[in-house]
Design a protein around this motif. Structure first.
Motif, PDB file in Angstrom:
ATOM      1  N   PRO A 251       5.101 -31.014  33.651  1.00 55.39           N
ATOM      2  CA  PRO A 251       5.992 -32.048  34.190  1.00 55.39           C
ATOM      3  C   PRO A 251       5.668 -32.390  35.643  1.00 55.39           C
ATOM      4  O   PRO A 251       6.099 -33.433  36.136  1.00 55.39           O
ATOM      5  N   ALA A 252       4.945 -31.516  36.343  1.00 56.23           N
ATOM      6  CA  ALA A 252       4.610 -31.761  37.747  1.00 56.23           C
ATOM      7  C   ALA A 252       3.302 -31.038  38.062  1.00 56.23           C
ATOM      8  O   ALA A 252       2.960 -30.069  37.378  1.00 56.23           O
ATOM      9  N   PRO A 253       2.588 -31.503  39.098  1.00 53.00           N
ATOM     10  CA  PRO A 253       1.287 -30.873  39.377  1.00 53.00           C
ATOM     11  C   PRO A 253       1.386 -29.382  39.696  1.00 53.00           C
ATOM     12  O   PRO A 253       0.434 -28.635  39.466  1.00 53.00           O
ATOM     13  N   ASN A 254       2.559 -28.933  40.220  1.00 55.89           N
ATOM     14  CA  ASN A 254       2.636 -27.535  40.682  1.00 55.89           C
ATOM     15  C   ASN A 254       3.030 -26.527  39.610  1.00 55.89           C
ATOM     16  O   ASN A 254       3.066 -25.326  39.884  1.00 55.89           O
ATOM     17  N   PHE A 255       3.355 -26.973  38.416  1.00 55.80           N
ATOM     18  CA  PHE A 255       3.649 -25.980  37.372  1.00 55.80           C
ATOM     19  C   PHE A 255       3.504 -26.574  35.981  1.00 55.80           C
ATOM     20  O   PHE A 255       3.602 -27.786  35.789  1.00 55.80           O
ATOM     21  N   LEU A 300      12.501 -24.985  38.082  1.00 59.81           N
ATOM     22  CA  LEU A 300      12.919 -24.016  37.051  1.00 59.81           C
ATOM     23  C   LEU A 300      14.067 -24.563  36.212  1.00 59.81           C
ATOM     24  O   LEU A 300      14.160 -24.285  35.016  1.00 59.81           O
ATOM     25  N   VAL A 301      14.929 -25.351  36.823  1.00 63.04           N
ATOM     26  CA  VAL A 301      16.011 -25.978  36.044  1.00 63.04           C
ATOM     27  C   VAL A 301      15.387 -26.947  35.036  1.00 63.04           C
ATOM     28  O   VAL A 301      15.755 -26.955  33.851  1.00 63.04           O
ATOM     29  N   LEU A 302      14.403 -27.714  35.507  1.00 70.45           N
ATOM     30  CA  LEU A 302      13.727 -28.654  34.590  1.00 70.45           C
ATOM     31  C   LEU A 302      13.023 -27.871  33.468  1.00 70.45           C
ATOM     32  O   LEU A 302      13.106 -28.238  32.285  1.00 70.45           O
ATOM     33  N   ALA A 303      12.376 -26.779  33.843  1.00 69.38           N
ATOM     34  CA  ALA A 303      11.681 -25.958  32.830  1.00 69.38           C
ATOM     35  C   ALA A 303      12.690 -25.452  31.794  1.00 69.38           C
ATOM     36  O   ALA A 303      12.417 -25.455  30.586  1.00 69.38           O
ATOM     37  N   PRO A 317      25.594 -29.681  23.894  1.00 69.06           N
ATOM     38  CA  PRO A 317      25.662 -30.180  25.274  1.00 69.06           C
ATOM     39  C   PRO A 317      25.053 -29.202  26.279  1.00 69.06           C
ATOM     40  O   PRO A 317      24.539 -29.583  27.326  1.00 69.06           O
ATOM     41  N   GLU A 318      25.112 -27.910  25.941  1.00 63.10           N
ATOM     42  CA  GLU A 318      24.642 -26.922  26.919  1.00 63.10           C
ATOM     43  C   GLU A 318      24.097 -25.680  26.209  1.00 63.10           C
ATOM     44  O   GLU A 318      24.632 -25.261  25.176  1.00 63.10           O
ATOM     45  N   VAL A 319      23.051 -25.121  26.746  1.00 64.97           N
ATOM     46  CA  VAL A 319      22.557 -23.834  26.238  1.00 64.97           C
ATOM     47  C   VAL A 319      22.313 -22.909  27.428  1.00 64.97           C
ATOM     48  O   VAL A 319      22.206 -23.369  28.567  1.00 64.97           O
ATOM     49  N   THR A 320      22.244 -21.609  27.139  1.00 64.53           N
ATOM     50  CA  THR A 320      21.963 -20.650  28.223  1.00 64.53           C
ATOM     51  C   THR A 320      20.499 -20.222  28.138  1.00 64.53           C
ATOM     52  O   THR A 320      20.026 -19.807  27.083  1.00 64.53           O
ATOM     53  N   VAL A 321      19.823 -20.363  29.252  1.00 68.54           N
ATOM     54  CA  VAL A 321      18.404 -19.983  29.324  1.00 68.54           C
ATOM     55  C   VAL A 321      18.263 -18.864  30.351  1.00 68.54           C
ATOM     56  O   VAL A 321      18.773 -18.972  31.476  1.00 68.54           O
ATOM     57  N   VAL A 335      22.194 -25.042  30.947  1.00 66.44           N
ATOM     58  CA  VAL A 335      21.553 -26.353  31.133  1.00 66.44           C
ATOM     59  C   VAL A 335      21.758 -27.237  29.910  1.00 66.44           C
ATOM     60  O   VAL A 335      21.969 -26.750  28.794  1.00 66.44           O
ATOM     61  N   ALA A 336      21.660 -28.537  30.165  1.00 68.76           N
ATOM     62  CA  ALA A 336      21.697 -29.511  29.056  1.00 68.76           C
ATOM     63  C   ALA A 336      20.269 -29.713  28.574  1.00 68.76           C
ATOM     64  O   ALA A 336      19.385 -30.008  29.381  1.00 68.76           O
ATOM     65  N   PRO A 337      20.027 -29.546  27.282  1.00 65.94           N
ATOM     66  CA  PRO A 337      18.655 -29.760  26.781  1.00 65.94           C
ATOM     67  C   PRO A 337      18.204 -31.190  27.049  1.00 65.94           C
ATOM     68  O   PRO A 337      19.009 -32.120  26.950  1.00 65.94           O
ATOM     69  N   LEU A 338      16.932 -31.348  27.391  1.00 67.44           N
ATOM     70  CA  LEU A 338      16.401 -32.706  27.529  1.00 67.44           C
ATOM     71  C   LEU A 338      16.382 -33.360  26.158  1.00 67.44           C
ATOM     72  O   LEU A 338      16.139 -32.694  25.149  1.00 67.44           O
ATOM     73  N   ALA A 339      16.614 -34.653  26.141  1.00 67.33           N
ATOM     74  CA  ALA A 339      16.462 -35.392  24.875  1.00 67.33           C
ATOM     75  C   ALA A 339      14.964 -35.632  24.662  1.00 67.33           C
ATOM     76  O   ALA A 339      14.176 -35.586  25.623  1.00 67.33           O
ATOM     77  N   GLY A 340      14.602 -35.882  23.414  1.00 67.50           N
ATOM     78  CA  GLY A 340      13.176 -36.101  23.100  1.00 67.50           C
ATOM     79  C   GLY A 340      12.553 -37.155  23.984  1.00 67.50           C
ATOM     80  O   GLY A 340      11.448 -36.973  24.509  1.00 67.50           O
ATOM     81  N   HIS A 341      13.274 -38.277  24.194  1.00 69.19           N
ATOM     82  CA  HIS A 341      12.678 -39.380  24.966  1.00 69.19           C
ATOM     83  C   HIS A 341      12.571 -39.049  26.460  1.00 69.19           C
ATOM     84  O   HIS A 341      11.921 -39.773  27.217  1.00 69.19           O
ATOM     85  N   GLU A 342      13.202 -37.938  26.867  1.00 67.30           N
ATOM     86  CA  GLU A 342      13.103 -37.557  28.298  1.00 67.30           C
ATOM     87  C   GLU A 342      11.860 -36.685  28.563  1.00 67.30           C
ATOM     88  O   GLU A 342      11.637 -36.253  29.686  1.00 67.30           O
ATOM     89  N   ILE A 343      11.129 -36.395  27.507  1.00 67.04           N
ATOM     90  CA  ILE A 343       9.873 -35.645  27.673  1.00 67.04           C
ATOM     91  C   ILE A 343       8.724 -36.617  27.409  1.00 67.04           C
ATOM     92  O   ILE A 343       8.360 -36.869  26.267  1.00 67.04           O
ATOM     93  N   PRO A 344       8.176 -37.199  28.458  1.00 64.48           N
ATOM     94  CA  PRO A 344       7.129 -38.208  28.244  1.00 64.48           C
ATOM     95  C   PRO A 344       5.880 -37.598  27.601  1.00 64.48           C
ATOM     96  O   PRO A 344       5.582 -36.417  27.807  1.00 64.48           O
ATOM     97  N   GLN A 345       5.197 -38.444  26.861  1.00 62.20           N
ATOM     98  CA  GLN A 345       3.992 -37.980  26.164  1.00 62.20           C
ATOM     99  C   GLN A 345       2.974 -37.400  27.147  1.00 62.20           C
ATOM    100  O   GLN A 345       2.282 -36.433  26.835  1.00 62.20           O
TER     101      GLN A 345
END
Ligand code: SF4
Length: 351
Positions: A251-255, A300-303, A317-321, A335-345
């Motif tokens: 999702p980002a250059p650093n991880f 880490l929240v995004l991860a 709506p929420e899961v524990t990670v 955290v709220a799981p990302l929806a499929g469309h929020e994970i770009p190809q």
């Protein structure tokens, strides 16, 4: 009585090298096999990890071939030396990050050095190459390059296509009968399959893309991504093994995240929890993920949200990670799981 000659056969585990060795064994030559472990081999490792392949026999095809042929097999670890072949190929890459021509030169040169060691004392080298079969290393104009640059010259015999090539030393000296060698060429596999049946083989490995992961576009993309992220074209053994496993998302250059796709991969990734930050869902069933790189708290929240997307709580709506750091510190995040469309190809590396 004529001296019994000795040949070393490069055994990849595929059909061609098996046939090449067998043809020479049948001519009364003492043959032993050699197999090089580069770290990129398709053999064994991935099949052994993945749970979905549990029903299939987890055989090492090179060992299996040697067993079928009744010959000794020498497996040689070349992981460190191979780096230079992959990172600095004089003849460049094929369609992906496969340095096939340099790789073949390297392997024949290694086999040559090994075979001429005093205690071994072999006379020539055999490969299962076929003229015109591979676009880079098995062309009529590149096959002499392998013989020349490896130093094997006319001690390199390709029994499956020998009749298309100038006679080699073993043929000229009568150690093998050239007339009983073959004239296979091109990508058509029929002649090999017919020969296999004629020689009594009923089973052989059929690797889809070649002998190693470097011919795979997805794997090569992951390797290129790793080099970019690390800021250097280098790798450790664990890096290249991890590229064979899981879904890789950057999702980002650093991880980046390596998310297990099934039980076997999750188990494999567990083995790296002491070296990487790891994440798993505690409120729902789901995969294990490793974080490679240098993420900050926001990353880490995004991860965690990405991981949640692959858990059974993806529609909740929420899961524990739970985030576990290599030193043993753990943090639980809701955290709220990302929806499929929020994970770009383009986060999916090599997919
Ligand atoms: S496919 Fe891989 S192992 Fe085979 S010649 Fe090419 S780089 Fe070497």
């Amino acid at each position: 009585m004529a001296e019994r000659r000795k040949a070393v056969a490069l055994i990849s585990g595929g059909l061609d090298s098996m046939l090449a060795a067998r043809v020479i064994i049948d001519q009364g030559v003492h043959v032993e096999g050699i197999n090089f472990f580069t770290g990129f081999c398709v053999e064994g490792h991935t099949r052994a990890i993945r749970d979905k392949d549990r029903g299939k026999a987890k055989r090492n095809n090179a060992l299996w071939v040697a067993e079928q042929l009744g010959i000794k097999l020498h497996i040689i670890d070349v992981i460190d030396e191979y780096k230079d072949v992959l990172l600095n190929p004089k003849h460049g890459y094929g369609a992906n990050l496969n340095p096939c021509l340099d790789c073949k030169v390297f392997m024949v040169r290694k086999a040559l050095a090994w075979s001429f060691m005093d205690e071994n004392d072999f006379d020539f080298i055999i490969t299962g190459e076929v003229v015109g079969q591979r676009p880079m290393s098995q062309r009529k104009d590149t096959m002499p390059v392998i013989a020349r640059e490896s130093g094997a010259d006319d001690r390199l015999l390709r029994p499956l296509c020998a009749q298309h090539l100038p006679p080699t030393l073993p043929e000229r000296e009568g150690w093998v009968n050239r007339e009983a060698l073959y004239d296979f060429h091109g990508r058509n596999r029929k002649p090999q399959i017919e020969l296999a049946r004629k020689l009594g083989f009923e089973d052989w490995a059929q690797p889809a893309g070649g002998c190693c992961f470097l011919t795979d576009a997805g794997y090569s993309a992951k390797l290129a991504d790793l080099w970019k992220a690390h800021g250097t074209r280098d790798y450790e053994f664990d890096d290249i093994m991890l590229l064979k496993v899981g879904r890789h998302l950057r999702p980002a250059p650093n991880f980046k995240l390596i998310v297990g796709r099934e039980l076997g991969e999750n188990r494999y990734l567990q083995g790296y929890r002491k070296e990487f930050i790891s994440l798993h869902c505690t409120s729902h069933n789901g995969p294990l993920a490793l974080v490679d790189g240098d993420p900050n708290a926001e990353d880490l929240v995004l991860a965690a949200r990405i991981l949640a997307r692959y858990s059974q709580g993806r529609t909740d709506p929420e899961v524990t990670v739970r985030i576990a750091k290599p030193g043993g510190v753990t943090i639980d995040l809701q955290v709220a799981p990302l929806a499929g469309h929020e994970i770009p190809q383009d986060w999916h590396v090599g997919a």
